[in-house]
Design a protein around this motif. Structure first.
Motif, PDB file in Angstrom:
ATOM      1  N   ASN A 396       0.826  -1.202   0.000  1.00  0.00           N
ATOM      2  CA  ASN A 396       0.000   0.000   0.000  1.00  0.00           C
ATOM      3  C   ASN A 396       0.867   1.262   0.000  1.00  0.00           C
ATOM      4  N   LEU A 397       1.931   1.225   0.803  1.00  0.00           N
ATOM      5  CA  LEU A 397       2.859   2.361   0.838  1.00  0.00           C
ATOM      6  C   LEU A 397       3.564   2.515  -0.507  1.00  0.00           C
ATOM      7  N   LEU A 398       3.891   1.386  -1.112  1.00  0.00           N
ATOM      8  CA  LEU A 398       4.592   1.414  -2.398  1.00  0.00           C
ATOM      9  C   LEU A 398       3.732   2.055  -3.487  1.00  0.00           C
ATOM     10  N   THR A 399       2.442   1.737  -3.478  1.00  0.00           N
ATOM     11  CA  THR A 399       1.554   2.341  -4.483  1.00  0.00           C
ATOM     12  C   THR A 399       1.424   3.845  -4.268  1.00  0.00           C
ATOM     13  N   ASN A 400       1.490   4.281  -3.003  1.00  0.00           N
ATOM     14  CA  ASN A 400       1.469   5.720  -2.718  1.00  0.00           C
ATOM     15  C   ASN A 400       2.701   6.405  -3.297  1.00  0.00           C
ATOM     16  N   VAL A 401       3.862   5.745  -3.119  1.00  0.00           N
ATOM     17  CA  VAL A 401       5.115   6.294  -3.650  1.00  0.00           C
ATOM     18  C   VAL A 401       5.044   6.384  -5.179  1.00  0.00           C
ATOM     19  N   ALA A 402       4.536   5.329  -5.815  1.00  0.00           N
ATOM     20  CA  ALA A 402       4.435   5.314  -7.278  1.00  0.00           C
ATOM     21  C   ALA A 402       3.541   6.443  -7.777  1.00  0.00           C
ATOM     22  N   SER A 403       2.436   6.650  -7.101  1.00  0.00           N
ATOM     23  CA  SER A 403       1.513   7.710  -7.485  1.00  0.00           C
ATOM     24  C   SER A 403       2.167   9.080  -7.372  1.00  0.00           C
ATOM     25  N   GLN A 404       2.956   9.269  -6.294  1.00  0.00           N
ATOM     26  CA  GLN A 404       3.617  10.561  -6.093  1.00  0.00           C
ATOM     27  C   GLN A 404       4.720  10.791  -7.129  1.00  0.00           C
ATOM     28  N   ILE A 405       5.501   9.750  -7.426  1.00  0.00           N
ATOM     29  CA  ILE A 405       6.548   9.880  -8.442  1.00  0.00           C
ATOM     30  C   ILE A 405       5.927  10.155  -9.806  1.00  0.00           C
ATOM     31  N   ASP A 441      -7.383  -3.097  -6.768  1.00  0.00           N
ATOM     32  CA  ASP A 441      -7.399  -1.685  -7.178  1.00  0.00           C
ATOM     33  C   ASP A 441      -6.004  -1.080  -7.085  1.00  0.00           C
ATOM     34  N   ARG A 442      -5.284  -1.443  -6.021  1.00  0.00           N
ATOM     35  CA  ARG A 442      -3.930  -0.902  -5.860  1.00  0.00           C
ATOM     36  C   ARG A 442      -2.970  -1.527  -6.877  1.00  0.00           C
ATOM     37  N   ILE A 443      -3.192  -2.794  -7.192  1.00  0.00           N
ATOM     38  CA  ILE A 443      -2.353  -3.432  -8.220  1.00  0.00           C
ATOM     39  C   ILE A 443      -2.531  -2.709  -9.552  1.00  0.00           C
ATOM     40  N   LYS A 444      -3.783  -2.439  -9.893  1.00  0.00           N
ATOM     41  CA  LYS A 444      -4.062  -1.727 -11.149  1.00  0.00           C
ATOM     42  C   LYS A 444      -3.474  -0.323 -11.118  1.00  0.00           C
ATOM     43  N   SER A 445      -3.533   0.318  -9.945  1.00  0.00           N
ATOM     44  CA  SER A 445      -2.969   1.667  -9.802  1.00  0.00           C
ATOM     45  C   SER A 445      -1.462   1.654 -10.038  1.00  0.00           C
ATOM     46  N   LEU A 446      -0.783   0.644  -9.458  1.00  0.00           N
ATOM     47  CA  LEU A 446       0.660   0.538  -9.636  1.00  0.00           C
ATOM     48  C   LEU A 446       1.005   0.243 -11.093  1.00  0.00           C
ATOM     49  N   GLN A 447       0.260  -0.636 -11.706  1.00  0.00           N
ATOM     50  CA  GLN A 447       0.486  -0.952 -13.122  1.00  0.00           C
ATOM     51  C   GLN A 447       0.324   0.293 -13.997  1.00  0.00           C
ATOM     52  N   LYS A 448      -0.664   1.091 -13.690  1.00  0.00           N
ATOM     53  CA  LYS A 448      -0.907   2.313 -14.441  1.00  0.00           C
ATOM     54  C   LYS A 448       0.246   3.296 -14.262  1.00  0.00           C
ATOM     55  N   SER A 449       0.726   3.437 -13.012  1.00  0.00           N
ATOM     56  CA  SER A 449       1.848   4.341 -12.741  1.00  0.00           C
ATOM     57  C   SER A 449       3.093   3.906 -13.505  1.00  0.00           C
ATOM     58  N   VAL A 450       3.354   2.603 -13.532  1.00  0.00           N
ATOM     59  CA  VAL A 450       4.520   2.078 -14.250  1.00  0.00           C
ATOM     60  C   VAL A 450       4.414   2.389 -15.744  1.00  0.00           C
ATOM     61  N   ALA A 451       3.225   2.186 -16.292  1.00  0.00           N
ATOM     62  CA  ALA A 451       3.020   2.456 -17.723  1.00  0.00           C
ATOM     63  C   ALA A 451       3.267   3.927 -18.044  1.00  0.00           C
ATOM     64  N   VAL A 452       2.772   4.814 -17.186  1.00  0.00           N
ATOM     65  CA  VAL A 452       2.956   6.253 -17.408  1.00  0.00           C
ATOM     66  C   VAL A 452       4.434   6.626 -17.318  1.00  0.00           C
ATOM     67  N   LEU A 453       5.118   6.070 -16.309  1.00  0.00           N
ATOM     68  CA  LEU A 453       6.531   6.393 -16.123  1.00  0.00           C
ATOM     69  C   LEU A 453       7.359   5.871 -17.300  1.00  0.00           C
ATOM     70  N   LYS A 454       7.024   4.692 -17.804  1.00  0.00           N
ATOM     71  CA  LYS A 454       7.740   4.151 -18.979  1.00  0.00           C
ATOM     72  C   LYS A 454       7.541   5.037 -20.207  1.00  0.00           C
TER      73      LYS A 454
END
Length: 458
Positions: A396-405, A441-454
Protein backbone atom coordinates in the motif's frame (compact mmCIF):
# COMPACT_ATOMS: atom_id res chain seq x y z
CA UNK A 1 -0.13 24.34 28.87
CA UNK A 2 -0.72 23.76 32.51
CA UNK A 3 -1.87 20.21 32.51
CA UNK A 4 -2.37 19.00 36.06
CA UNK A 5 0.71 17.31 37.38
CA UNK A 6 3.15 16.66 40.12
CA UNK A 7 3.29 14.85 43.31
CA UNK A 8 2.20 14.43 46.91
CA UNK A 9 3.56 11.97 49.41
CA UNK A 10 2.40 10.15 52.48
CA UNK A 11 5.27 8.17 53.88
CA UNK A 12 3.69 4.82 54.53
CA UNK A 13 5.09 1.33 54.48
CA UNK A 14 4.04 -1.03 51.72
CA UNK A 15 1.93 -2.97 54.20
CA UNK A 16 -0.05 -0.26 55.98
CA UNK A 17 -3.37 -0.34 57.78
CA UNK A 18 -4.59 2.60 55.68
CA UNK A 19 -4.24 0.62 52.47
CA UNK A 20 -5.35 -2.81 53.60
CA UNK A 21 -8.77 -4.06 52.53
CA UNK A 22 -11.35 -3.72 55.31
CA UNK A 23 -11.49 -7.46 55.92
CA UNK A 24 -7.73 -7.67 56.24
CA UNK A 25 -7.30 -4.64 58.47
CA UNK A 26 -9.75 -6.07 61.01
CA UNK A 27 -7.47 -9.07 61.55
CA UNK A 28 -4.19 -7.20 61.46
CA UNK A 29 -2.44 -7.26 64.83
CA UNK A 30 -5.10 -9.30 66.61
CA UNK A 31 -4.69 -12.62 68.39
CA UNK A 32 -6.30 -14.62 65.61
CA UNK A 33 -4.57 -17.62 64.14
CA UNK A 34 -1.32 -17.25 62.21
CA UNK A 35 -3.17 -18.70 59.21
CA UNK A 36 -5.60 -15.76 59.23
CA UNK A 37 -2.73 -13.30 59.56
CA UNK A 38 -0.87 -14.86 56.65
CA UNK A 39 -4.04 -14.66 54.56
CA UNK A 40 -4.37 -10.95 55.39
CA UNK A 41 -0.80 -10.27 54.33
CA UNK A 42 -1.35 -12.14 51.06
CA UNK A 43 -4.52 -10.15 50.32
CA UNK A 44 -2.77 -6.87 51.15
CA UNK A 45 0.29 -7.72 49.09
CA UNK A 46 -1.85 -8.71 46.12
CA UNK A 47 -3.75 -5.43 46.41
CA UNK A 48 -0.44 -3.55 46.57
CA UNK A 49 0.92 -5.21 43.45
CA UNK A 50 -2.30 -4.59 41.53
CA UNK A 51 -2.18 -0.89 42.38
CA UNK A 52 1.50 -0.72 41.45
CA UNK A 53 0.77 -2.33 38.09
CA UNK A 54 -2.04 0.12 37.37
CA UNK A 55 0.19 3.08 38.23
CA UNK A 56 2.85 1.85 35.81
CA UNK A 57 0.16 1.48 33.16
CA UNK A 58 -0.84 5.13 33.58
CA UNK A 59 2.29 6.12 31.69
CA UNK A 60 2.14 3.39 29.09
CA UNK A 61 0.11 5.40 26.60
CA UNK A 62 3.05 7.78 26.38
CA UNK A 63 5.45 4.95 25.68
CA UNK A 64 3.80 2.57 23.22
CA UNK A 65 1.94 3.87 20.17
CA UNK A 66 -0.72 1.16 20.28
CA UNK A 67 -0.93 0.56 24.02
CA UNK A 68 -4.35 -0.37 25.34
CA UNK A 69 -3.19 -1.11 28.89
CA UNK A 70 -3.30 2.56 29.92
CA UNK A 71 -6.82 3.31 28.80
CA UNK A 72 -8.61 2.05 31.87
CA UNK A 73 -5.80 2.29 34.44
CA UNK A 74 -6.88 5.67 35.78
CA UNK A 75 -10.54 4.60 35.97
CA UNK A 76 -9.58 1.49 37.91
CA UNK A 77 -7.45 3.49 40.33
CA UNK A 78 -10.26 5.99 40.87
CA UNK A 79 -12.56 3.05 41.52
CA UNK A 80 -10.12 1.68 44.13
CA UNK A 81 -10.05 5.15 45.68
CA UNK A 82 -8.25 5.97 48.92
CA UNK A 83 -6.36 2.64 49.22
CA UNK A 84 -4.50 3.60 46.03
CA UNK A 85 -3.55 7.08 47.25
CA UNK A 86 -0.31 6.26 49.15
CA UNK A 87 1.22 4.50 46.15
CA UNK A 88 -0.01 7.18 43.75
CA UNK A 89 1.67 9.81 45.88
CA UNK A 90 4.84 7.75 46.07
CA UNK A 91 4.75 7.57 42.28
CA UNK A 92 5.56 11.28 42.11
CA UNK A 93 9.00 10.50 43.50
CA UNK A 94 9.90 8.75 40.26
CA UNK A 95 10.32 12.21 38.75
CA UNK A 96 8.85 11.29 35.37
CA UNK A 97 6.73 14.10 33.98
CA UNK A 98 4.41 11.96 31.87
CA UNK A 99 3.65 9.67 34.79
CA UNK A 100 3.16 12.73 36.97
CA UNK A 101 0.59 14.21 34.56
CA UNK A 102 -1.54 11.10 34.92
CA UNK A 103 -1.09 10.68 38.67
CA UNK A 104 -2.20 14.26 39.28
CA UNK A 105 -5.39 13.80 37.28
CA UNK A 106 -6.12 10.48 38.97
CA UNK A 107 -5.55 11.87 42.46
CA UNK A 108 -7.75 14.86 41.71
CA UNK A 109 -10.61 12.60 40.66
CA UNK A 110 -10.24 10.46 43.78
CA UNK A 111 -10.13 13.57 45.98
CA UNK A 112 -13.31 14.92 44.41
CA UNK A 113 -15.08 11.75 45.53
CA UNK A 114 -13.46 11.51 48.96
CA UNK A 115 -12.91 14.62 51.09
CA UNK A 116 -10.39 12.79 53.26
CA UNK A 117 -8.13 12.39 50.22
CA UNK A 118 -8.42 16.10 49.51
CA UNK A 119 -7.16 16.68 53.04
CA UNK A 120 -4.21 14.39 52.39
CA UNK A 121 -3.29 16.63 49.45
CA UNK A 122 -3.77 19.74 51.62
CA UNK A 123 -1.44 18.25 54.22
CA UNK A 124 1.25 17.92 51.57
CA UNK A 125 1.15 21.56 50.47
CA UNK A 126 3.89 22.20 53.01
CA UNK A 127 5.96 19.15 52.18
CA UNK A 128 9.69 19.77 52.08
CA UNK A 129 9.95 17.68 48.93
CA UNK A 130 9.32 20.10 46.06
CA UNK A 131 7.95 17.41 43.78
CA UNK A 132 5.45 16.27 46.40
CA UNK A 133 4.37 19.81 47.15
CA UNK A 134 3.93 20.62 43.46
CA UNK A 135 1.89 17.48 42.94
CA UNK A 136 -0.48 18.44 45.71
CA UNK A 137 -0.84 21.95 44.31
CA UNK A 138 -1.66 20.81 40.80
CA UNK A 139 -4.03 18.06 41.90
CA UNK A 140 -5.98 20.56 43.99
CA UNK A 141 -5.91 23.21 41.27
CA UNK A 142 -7.70 20.86 38.88
CA UNK A 143 -11.02 21.84 40.45
CA UNK A 144 -10.43 24.35 43.27
CA UNK A 145 -14.12 25.11 43.74
CA UNK A 146 -14.66 21.49 44.84
CA UNK A 147 -11.90 21.81 47.43
CA UNK A 148 -12.77 25.36 48.50
CA UNK A 149 -13.49 24.53 52.13
CA UNK A 150 -10.12 22.83 52.64
CA UNK A 151 -8.21 25.40 50.56
CA UNK A 152 -9.80 28.33 52.36
CA UNK A 153 -8.67 26.86 55.67
CA UNK A 154 -5.21 26.04 54.29
CA UNK A 155 -4.79 29.66 53.14
CA UNK A 156 -4.79 30.61 56.86
CA UNK A 157 -2.46 27.81 57.98
CA UNK A 158 0.45 28.71 60.27
CA UNK A 159 2.92 27.23 57.79
CA UNK A 160 3.67 29.80 55.03
CA UNK A 161 4.44 27.01 52.57
CA UNK A 162 0.95 25.61 53.09
CA UNK A 163 -0.53 29.09 52.68
CA UNK A 164 1.37 29.78 49.47
CA UNK A 165 0.54 26.32 48.13
CA UNK A 166 -3.16 26.86 48.78
CA UNK A 167 -2.95 30.24 47.05
CA UNK A 168 -1.32 28.69 43.98
CA UNK A 169 -4.02 26.01 43.84
CA UNK A 170 -6.66 28.73 44.07
CA UNK A 171 -5.02 30.69 41.23
CA UNK A 172 -6.59 28.36 38.68
CA UNK A 173 -8.61 30.28 36.09
CA UNK A 174 -11.68 28.23 37.00
CA UNK A 175 -11.74 29.64 40.52
CA UNK A 176 -14.93 31.47 41.48
CA UNK A 177 -15.26 34.79 43.27
CA UNK A 178 -15.21 33.04 46.62
CA UNK A 179 -11.40 33.22 46.46
CA UNK A 180 -11.14 37.00 46.08
CA UNK A 181 -11.45 37.77 49.80
CA UNK A 182 -8.78 35.18 50.52
CA UNK A 183 -6.33 36.87 48.15
CA UNK A 184 -7.18 40.36 49.42
CA UNK A 185 -6.52 39.25 52.99
CA UNK A 186 -3.22 37.70 51.88
CA UNK A 187 -1.95 41.10 50.74
CA UNK A 188 -1.13 41.72 54.42
CA UNK A 189 0.43 38.29 54.99
CA UNK A 190 3.70 38.22 56.92
CA UNK A 191 5.28 36.05 54.21
CA UNK A 192 6.54 37.81 51.06
CA UNK A 193 5.83 34.82 48.81
CA UNK A 194 2.21 34.67 49.91
CA UNK A 195 1.87 38.45 49.41
CA UNK A 196 3.41 38.21 45.97
CA UNK A 197 1.05 35.42 44.85
CA UNK A 198 -1.90 37.46 46.08
CA UNK A 199 -0.69 40.59 44.26
CA UNK A 200 -0.21 38.73 40.98
CA UNK A 201 -3.62 37.04 41.19
CA UNK A 202 -5.55 40.20 42.05
CA UNK A 203 -3.75 42.24 39.40
CA UNK A 204 -4.48 39.63 36.73
CA UNK A 205 -8.07 39.33 37.92
CA UNK A 206 -8.47 43.10 37.49
CA UNK A 207 -6.61 42.86 34.16
CA UNK A 208 -4.32 45.67 35.21
CA UNK A 209 -1.00 45.37 33.29
CA UNK A 210 0.61 48.11 35.37
CA UNK A 211 0.17 45.92 38.45
CA UNK A 212 0.59 42.49 36.87
CA UNK A 213 4.10 42.95 35.50
CA UNK A 214 5.80 44.13 38.73
CA UNK A 215 4.13 41.32 40.68
CA UNK A 216 5.30 38.71 38.18
CA UNK A 217 8.82 40.13 38.13
CA UNK A 218 8.93 39.84 41.91
CA UNK A 219 7.91 36.22 41.52
CA UNK A 220 10.99 35.56 39.40
CA UNK A 221 13.05 36.15 42.56
CA UNK A 222 11.22 33.49 44.54
CA UNK A 223 13.09 30.62 46.16
CA UNK A 224 10.36 28.31 44.91
CA UNK A 225 11.18 27.06 41.42
CA UNK A 226 7.50 26.34 40.71
CA UNK A 227 6.60 29.99 41.32
CA UNK A 228 9.54 31.17 39.25
CA UNK A 229 8.65 29.04 36.24
CA UNK A 230 4.91 29.83 36.38
CA UNK A 231 5.51 33.57 36.58
CA UNK A 232 8.15 33.40 33.84
CA UNK A 233 5.59 31.60 31.66
CA UNK A 234 3.12 34.42 32.23
CA UNK A 235 5.70 37.11 31.49
CA UNK A 236 6.73 35.31 28.31
CA UNK A 237 3.23 35.88 26.95
CA UNK A 238 3.98 39.61 26.90
CA UNK A 239 6.37 40.53 24.08
CA UNK A 240 7.80 43.45 26.03
CA UNK A 241 8.61 41.22 29.01
CA UNK A 242 10.12 38.21 27.23
CA UNK A 243 13.61 39.52 27.92
CA UNK A 244 13.02 39.09 31.68
CA UNK A 245 11.42 35.67 31.38
CA UNK A 246 13.95 34.06 29.02
CA UNK A 247 16.99 33.69 31.32
CA UNK A 248 14.82 32.33 34.13
CA UNK A 249 13.21 29.75 31.85
CA UNK A 250 16.58 28.71 30.44
CA UNK A 251 17.94 28.21 33.94
CA UNK A 252 14.88 26.19 34.99
CA UNK A 253 15.46 23.89 32.02
CA UNK A 254 18.36 22.49 34.07
CA UNK A 255 16.20 21.97 37.16
CA UNK A 256 16.42 18.46 38.63
CA UNK A 257 12.61 18.31 38.71
CA UNK A 258 11.34 17.00 35.37
CA UNK A 259 8.01 18.79 35.79
CA UNK A 260 9.72 22.15 36.21
CA UNK A 261 11.74 21.45 33.06
CA UNK A 262 8.59 20.49 31.14
CA UNK A 263 6.92 23.73 32.23
CA UNK A 264 9.97 25.78 31.25
CA UNK A 265 10.40 24.35 27.78
CA UNK A 266 6.94 25.28 26.55
CA UNK A 267 7.41 29.08 26.47
CA UNK A 268 11.03 28.64 25.37
CA UNK A 269 9.82 26.87 22.24
CA UNK A 270 7.84 29.97 21.31
CA UNK A 271 10.64 32.35 22.31
CA UNK A 272 13.17 30.42 20.23
CA UNK A 273 11.26 31.27 17.04
CA UNK A 274 12.43 34.88 17.34
CA UNK A 275 15.49 34.39 19.52
CA UNK A 276 18.08 32.10 17.84
CA UNK A 277 20.16 31.97 21.02
CA UNK A 278 17.50 29.83 22.67
CA UNK A 279 17.51 27.11 20.00
CA UNK A 280 20.67 25.31 21.22
CA UNK A 281 19.02 24.95 24.63
CA UNK A 282 15.95 23.38 23.02
CA UNK A 283 18.10 21.03 20.94
CA UNK A 284 19.95 19.98 24.09
CA UNK A 285 16.59 19.21 25.72
CA UNK A 286 15.99 16.54 23.06
CA UNK A 287 18.59 14.54 25.01
CA UNK A 288 16.88 15.18 28.36
CA UNK A 289 16.44 12.09 30.51
CA UNK A 290 12.70 12.69 30.78
CA UNK A 291 10.43 11.51 27.98
CA UNK A 292 7.95 14.35 28.42
CA UNK A 293 10.64 17.01 28.07
CA UNK A 294 12.05 15.18 25.06
CA UNK A 295 8.67 15.07 23.32
CA UNK A 296 8.05 18.76 23.83
CA UNK A 297 11.52 19.67 22.61
CA UNK A 298 11.08 17.53 19.50
CA UNK A 299 7.59 18.73 18.64
CA UNK A 300 8.62 22.13 17.25
CA UNK A 301 11.82 21.20 15.45
CA UNK A 302 10.36 21.52 11.94
CA UNK A 303 9.94 25.24 12.56
CA UNK A 304 13.73 25.59 12.45
CA UNK A 305 14.36 24.12 9.02
CA UNK A 306 16.90 26.89 8.39
CA UNK A 307 18.96 25.25 11.15
CA UNK A 308 18.64 21.71 9.77
CA UNK A 309 22.36 20.98 10.20
CA UNK A 310 21.91 21.41 13.94
CA UNK A 311 18.53 19.79 14.47
CA UNK A 312 18.64 16.77 12.13
CA UNK A 313 21.47 14.99 14.03
CA UNK A 314 19.59 15.52 17.29
CA UNK A 315 16.40 14.08 15.79
CA UNK A 316 18.30 11.10 14.39
CA UNK A 317 19.64 10.36 17.88
CA UNK A 318 16.09 10.60 19.24
CA UNK A 319 14.96 7.83 16.87
CA UNK A 320 17.04 5.47 19.02
CA UNK A 321 15.14 6.41 22.18
CA UNK A 322 13.67 3.56 24.24
CA UNK A 323 10.32 5.34 24.33
CA UNK A 324 8.35 4.46 21.21
CA UNK A 325 6.42 7.73 21.10
CA UNK A 326 9.64 9.75 21.40
CA UNK A 327 10.92 7.79 18.40
CA UNK A 328 7.67 8.39 16.52
CA UNK A 329 7.79 12.10 17.34
CA UNK A 330 11.33 12.40 16.02
CA UNK A 331 10.39 10.55 12.82
CA UNK A 332 7.43 12.88 12.29
CA UNK A 333 9.65 15.95 12.58
CA UNK A 334 12.12 14.46 10.12
CA UNK A 335 9.22 13.87 7.75
CA UNK A 336 8.16 17.51 8.06
CA UNK A 337 11.70 18.60 7.18
CA UNK A 338 11.51 16.62 3.95
CA UNK A 339 14.63 16.62 1.78
CA UNK A 340 16.45 18.74 4.38
CA UNK A 341 16.55 15.62 6.55
CA UNK A 342 18.25 13.47 3.91
CA UNK A 343 21.01 12.64 6.40
CA UNK A 344 18.41 10.60 8.30
CA UNK A 345 17.79 8.25 5.35
CA UNK A 346 20.12 5.41 6.52
CA UNK A 347 18.63 5.44 10.03
CA UNK A 348 15.05 5.44 8.74
CA UNK A 349 15.84 2.55 6.39
CA UNK A 350 17.31 0.63 9.33
CA UNK A 351 14.15 1.22 11.36
CA UNK A 352 11.92 0.19 8.47
CA UNK A 353 13.86 -3.04 7.98
CA UNK A 354 13.80 -3.86 11.70
CA UNK A 355 11.11 -6.51 12.16
CA UNK A 356 11.29 -6.06 15.92
CA UNK A 357 9.94 -2.53 15.58
CA UNK A 358 6.18 -2.02 15.85
CA UNK A 359 4.18 -1.65 12.66
CA UNK A 360 3.43 1.91 13.71
CA UNK A 361 7.10 2.90 13.85
CA UNK A 362 7.89 1.14 10.57
CA UNK A 363 4.96 2.84 8.82
CA UNK A 364 6.05 6.21 10.21
CA UNK A 365 9.61 5.60 9.01
CA UNK A 366 8.31 4.72 5.55
CA UNK A 367 6.08 7.82 5.47
CA UNK A 368 9.07 9.98 6.42
CA UNK A 369 11.26 8.40 3.74
CA UNK A 370 8.55 9.05 1.18
CA UNK A 371 9.00 12.79 1.83
CA UNK A 372 12.77 12.68 2.35
CA UNK A 373 14.05 10.23 -0.27
CA UNK A 374 11.32 8.23 -1.99
CA UNK A 375 13.75 6.47 -4.35
CA UNK A 376 15.65 5.03 -1.39
CA UNK A 377 12.35 3.80 0.05
CA UNK A 378 11.28 1.70 -2.96
CA UNK A 379 13.72 -1.25 -2.64
CA UNK A 380 13.10 -1.47 1.11
CA UNK A 381 9.36 -1.77 0.58
CA UNK A 382 9.85 -4.30 -2.21
CA UNK A 383 11.93 -6.47 0.13
CA UNK A 384 9.18 -6.25 2.76
CA UNK A 385 6.44 -7.57 0.48
CA UNK A 386 7.07 -11.16 1.50
CA UNK A 387 6.55 -10.42 5.20
CA UNK A 388 3.39 -12.03 6.50
CA UNK A 389 2.53 -9.15 8.82
CA UNK A 390 3.92 -6.18 6.95
CA UNK A 391 3.66 -7.23 3.30
CA UNK A 392 0.26 -5.70 2.52
CA UNK A 393 1.16 -2.51 4.35
CA UNK A 394 4.39 -2.29 2.35
CA UNK A 395 2.52 -2.70 -0.91
CA UNK A 396 0.00 0.00 0.00
CA UNK A 397 2.86 2.36 0.84
CA UNK A 398 4.59 1.41 -2.40
CA UNK A 399 1.55 2.34 -4.48
CA UNK A 400 1.47 5.72 -2.72
CA UNK A 401 5.11 6.29 -3.65
CA UNK A 402 4.44 5.31 -7.28
CA UNK A 403 1.51 7.71 -7.48
CA UNK A 404 3.62 10.56 -6.09
CA UNK A 405 6.55 9.88 -8.44
CA UNK A 406 4.05 9.79 -11.30
CA UNK A 407 2.87 13.29 -10.37
CA UNK A 408 6.43 14.62 -9.96
CA UNK A 409 8.06 12.63 -12.78
CA UNK A 410 9.50 15.72 -14.46
CA UNK A 411 11.66 16.37 -11.40
CA UNK A 412 13.46 13.02 -11.74
CA UNK A 413 16.30 12.11 -14.08
CA UNK A 414 15.98 9.24 -16.57
CA UNK A 415 18.29 7.14 -14.40
CA UNK A 416 16.18 7.78 -11.30
CA UNK A 417 12.97 6.90 -13.16
CA UNK A 418 14.58 3.70 -14.40
CA UNK A 419 15.44 2.72 -10.81
CA UNK A 420 11.88 3.42 -9.70
CA UNK A 421 10.34 1.46 -12.58
CA UNK A 422 12.60 -1.52 -11.88
CA UNK A 423 11.51 -1.53 -8.24
CA UNK A 424 7.81 -1.30 -9.10
CA UNK A 425 8.02 -4.07 -11.71
CA UNK A 426 9.86 -6.28 -9.24
CA UNK A 427 7.05 -5.66 -6.76
CA UNK A 428 4.41 -6.64 -9.29
CA UNK A 429 6.22 -9.92 -9.99
CA UNK A 430 6.41 -10.74 -6.28
CA UNK A 431 2.71 -10.00 -5.85
CA UNK A 432 1.80 -12.13 -8.86
CA UNK A 433 3.38 -15.15 -7.15
CA UNK A 434 2.12 -14.32 -3.68
CA UNK A 435 -0.77 -15.93 -1.84
CA UNK A 436 -1.46 -12.78 0.19
CA UNK A 437 -4.61 -10.79 -0.40
CA UNK A 438 -3.36 -7.63 -2.11
CA UNK A 439 -5.86 -5.01 -3.25
CA UNK A 440 -6.69 -5.40 -6.93
CA UNK A 441 -7.40 -1.69 -7.18
CA UNK A 442 -3.93 -0.90 -5.86
CA UNK A 443 -2.35 -3.43 -8.22
CA UNK A 444 -4.06 -1.73 -11.15
CA UNK A 445 -2.97 1.67 -9.80
CA UNK A 446 0.66 0.54 -9.64
CA UNK A 447 0.49 -0.95 -13.12
CA UNK A 448 -0.91 2.31 -14.44
CA UNK A 449 1.85 4.34 -12.74
CA UNK A 450 4.52 2.08 -14.25
CA UNK A 451 3.02 2.46 -17.72
CA UNK A 452 2.96 6.25 -17.41
CA UNK A 453 6.53 6.39 -16.12
CA UNK A 454 7.74 4.15 -18.98
CA UNK A 455 6.05 6.32 -21.59
CA UNK A 456 7.57 9.46 -20.10
CA UNK A 457 11.07 8.07 -20.73
CA UNK A 458 10.56 7.65 -24.48
Amino acid sequence: MRKQLFESVIATSLISLSILPLTASRTWGTDTSSKQQRKSVIVATTNQSSIARLIENLEQKYIDVDSSSARNASKELVSIGKPAVPQLIEGFKRNRSLLTFEIVETLSQIAQKDASVAQILIDNLGNNNSQIRSGAIFALSDSPSKFKTQLKKAARDRNPRVRSGAMLALSNNKVSKFALPIFRAALNDSNSTVRNIAEAFLASHDKNPARITPALKNGLKSNDSLIRVIYAQMLANNDSQVVYATPVLMEELTNKDAIIRSLAIQPLLEISKTNPQVLPVIIKAINDNDSGVQMMAIAEMHNFRNQSKAIVPALIRATNNRNEIVRASAILELKKLGSQARAATPQLITMLRNKRESDGIRINAAAALEKIDSLALIPVLVNSLSERRFGVLSFNLLTNVASQIDKDKNSYSRTELARAIFGFETALKIIENSEDNFSQDRIKSLQKSVAVLKSSRR
